[in-house]
Design a protein around this motif. Structure first.
Motif, PDB file in Angstrom:
ATOM      1  N   GLY A   6       0.821  -1.208   0.000  1.00  0.00           N
ATOM      2  CA  GLY A   6       0.000   0.000   0.000  1.00  0.00           C
ATOM      3  C   GLY A   6       0.852   1.253   0.000  1.00  0.00           C
ATOM      4  O   GLY A   6       0.549   2.223  -0.714  1.00  0.00           O
ATOM      5  N   CYS A   7       1.931   1.261   0.774  1.00  0.00           N
ATOM      6  CA  CYS A   7       2.862   2.396   0.815  1.00  0.00           C
ATOM      7  C   CYS A   7       3.522   2.586  -0.551  1.00  0.00           C
ATOM      8  O   CYS A   7       3.685   3.718  -1.023  1.00  0.00           O
ATOM      9  N   CYS A  10       1.106   4.138  -2.950  1.00  0.00           N
ATOM     10  CA  CYS A  10       0.913   5.565  -2.643  1.00  0.00           C
ATOM     11  C   CYS A  10       2.094   6.390  -3.154  1.00  0.00           C
ATOM     12  O   CYS A  10       1.915   7.429  -3.802  1.00  0.00           O
ATOM     13  N   VAL A  11       3.318   5.916  -2.862  1.00  0.00           N
ATOM     14  CA  VAL A  11       4.529   6.619  -3.311  1.00  0.00           C
ATOM     15  C   VAL A  11       4.597   6.634  -4.833  1.00  0.00           C
ATOM     16  O   VAL A  11       4.989   7.632  -5.446  1.00  0.00           O
ATOM     17  N   LYS A  12       4.180   5.529  -5.448  1.00  0.00           N
ATOM     18  CA  LYS A  12       4.203   5.415  -6.907  1.00  0.00           C
ATOM     19  C   LYS A  12       3.368   6.512  -7.569  1.00  0.00           C
ATOM     20  O   LYS A  12       3.836   7.208  -8.474  1.00  0.00           O
ATOM     21  N   LEU A 215      13.054  13.940  -6.255  1.00  0.00           N
ATOM     22  CA  LEU A 215      14.240  13.208  -5.795  1.00  0.00           C
ATOM     23  C   LEU A 215      13.904  12.358  -4.569  1.00  0.00           C
ATOM     24  O   LEU A 215      14.278  11.183  -4.488  1.00  0.00           O
ATOM     25  N   ALA A 216      13.187  12.973  -3.621  1.00  0.00           N
ATOM     26  CA  ALA A 216      12.838  12.264  -2.388  1.00  0.00           C
ATOM     27  C   ALA A 216      11.921  11.075  -2.675  1.00  0.00           C
ATOM     28  O   ALA A 216      12.148   9.964  -2.168  1.00  0.00           O
ATOM     29  N   PHE A 217      10.897  11.289  -3.509  1.00  0.00           N
ATOM     30  CA  PHE A 217       9.945  10.219  -3.799  1.00  0.00           C
ATOM     31  C   PHE A 217      10.582   9.100  -4.623  1.00  0.00           C
ATOM     32  O   PHE A 217      10.244   7.924  -4.445  1.00  0.00           O
ATOM     33  N   SER A 218      11.492   9.452  -5.537  1.00  0.00           N
ATOM     34  CA  SER A 218      12.141   8.411  -6.339  1.00  0.00           C
ATOM     35  C   SER A 218      13.011   7.514  -5.467  1.00  0.00           C
ATOM     36  O   SER A 218      13.012   6.290  -5.635  1.00  0.00           O
ATOM     37  N   MET A 219      13.745   8.116  -4.527  1.00  0.00           N
ATOM     38  CA  MET A 219      14.575   7.309  -3.630  1.00  0.00           C
ATOM     39  C   MET A 219      13.723   6.488  -2.676  1.00  0.00           C
ATOM     40  O   MET A 219      14.025   5.318  -2.374  1.00  0.00           O
ATOM     41  N   TYR A 222      12.351   3.625  -4.634  1.00  0.00           N
ATOM     42  CA  TYR A 222      13.441   2.673  -4.881  1.00  0.00           C
ATOM     43  C   TYR A 222      13.619   1.771  -3.649  1.00  0.00           C
ATOM     44  O   TYR A 222      13.731   0.544  -3.773  1.00  0.00           O
ATOM     45  N   CYS A 223      13.630   2.376  -2.470  1.00  0.00           N
ATOM     46  CA  CYS A 223      13.808   1.617  -1.221  1.00  0.00           C
ATOM     47  C   CYS A 223      12.617   0.696  -0.961  1.00  0.00           C
ATOM     48  O   CYS A 223      12.782  -0.432  -0.488  1.00  0.00           O
ATOM     49  N   GLN A 224      11.396   1.172  -1.259  1.00  0.00           N
ATOM     50  CA  GLN A 224      10.196   0.354  -1.069  1.00  0.00           C
ATOM     51  C   GLN A 224      10.213  -0.873  -1.981  1.00  0.00           C
ATOM     52  O   GLN A 224       9.868  -1.979  -1.560  1.00  0.00           O
ATOM     53  N   ILE A 225      10.625  -0.683  -3.247  1.00  0.00           N
ATOM     54  CA  ILE A 225      10.696  -1.812  -4.189  1.00  0.00           C
ATOM     55  C   ILE A 225      11.768  -2.804  -3.741  1.00  0.00           C
ATOM     56  O   ILE A 225      11.570  -4.023  -3.783  1.00  0.00           O
ATOM     57  N   LEU A 226      12.915  -2.287  -3.282  1.00  0.00           N
ATOM     58  CA  LEU A 226      13.998  -3.141  -2.803  1.00  0.00           C
ATOM     59  C   LEU A 226      13.545  -3.952  -1.592  1.00  0.00           C
ATOM     60  O   LEU A 226      13.832  -5.153  -1.496  1.00  0.00           O
TER      61      LEU A 226
END
Length: 233
Positions: A6-7, A10-12, A215-219, A222-226
């Motif tokens: 879900g997070c 939302c970030v996506k 920049l903040a949302f992309s990182m 990235y961390c959420q996918i990892l």
């Protein structure tokens, strides 16, 4: 896992929205650059250090890079690919650092850049009688801005073929003998640019804030996918 997914979702969508705004901002910058290029086309043979021409080229490049970067960010958000997200992050970070560096350079060395631009214009004046396109550009600028020379009419001494006599475009219309315009062309062009640049600067600040958020949302994405991939493993 459901909370994590879900997070990520939302970030996506937040990242997609910010990158869409970023892309539209790039379109805006590019559009202003095109507008400046067309409005200053009558001066196109002047050196590129001429304020309006250099601003137009800078906006065209910045707008083009911003559009490509924004598209890459939107694609990375939709595809949820770490490679695309990291590429987007690196390009956007480099773009942001370049913008900050340019602002600092322009702020610190603006006097030196002004002198360099004036020197380029004065040197270019030597080809006034040899280059018809350059001649037309100078004549158009002096008639439109109602000015004469780079700093004053003495810049034309020993250039036009008649020592001490500026070109006819320096003369106020309907005055015989010639009554020269007194204002310097460089300052008139610079003031014209500054009078129209305020809205562009406000737009640029807003775009900078969007860049930081992207920049903040992309990182974060990235961390959420990892994290999700590690959980699946």
């Amino acid at each position: 896992m459901a909370v994590s997914r879900g997070c990520l979702c939302c970030v996506k969508y937040l990242m997609f929205v910010f990158n869409l705004i970023f892309w539209l901002g790039g379109c805006g910058l590019f559009g202003v650059g095109v507008w400046l290029s067309f409005t200053q086309s009558q001066f196109s043979s002047l050196p590129l250090s001429f304020p309006s021409l250099s601003a137009a080229n800078l906006l065209l490049v910045a707008g083009g890079v911003t559009m490509v970067t924004g598209f890459l960010g939107c694609l990375g958000a939709l595809k949820e690919q770490r490679c695309l997200l990291m590429t987007f992050f690196v390009i956007l970070l480099l773009l942001f650092l370049t913008e900050v560096s340019l602002i600092l350079i322009l702020s610190i060395y603006h006097k030196e850049l002004d002198e360099k631009a004036k020197d380029d214009l004065v040197k270019g004046m030597k080809d006034y009688n040899k280059n018809n396109d350059l001649k037309d550009s100078w004549d158009n600028m002096q008639r439109i801005f109602k000015c004469c020379g780079v700093s004053n009419h003495t810049d034309w001494h020993n250039i036009t073929g008649t020592p001490g006599q500026p070109p006819s475009s320096c003369c106020r219309p309907g005055t015989k003998p010639c009554h020269l315009w007194e204002e310097p062309c460089y300052e008139k062009a610079k003031n014209f640019l500054l009078s129209n640049i305020t809205s562009v600067l406000v737009f640029g600040v807003c775009l900078g804030i969007v860049q930081i958020l992207a920049l903040a949302f992309s990182m974060l994405m990235y961390c959420q996918i990892l994290r999700a991939e590690k959980y699946m493993d």
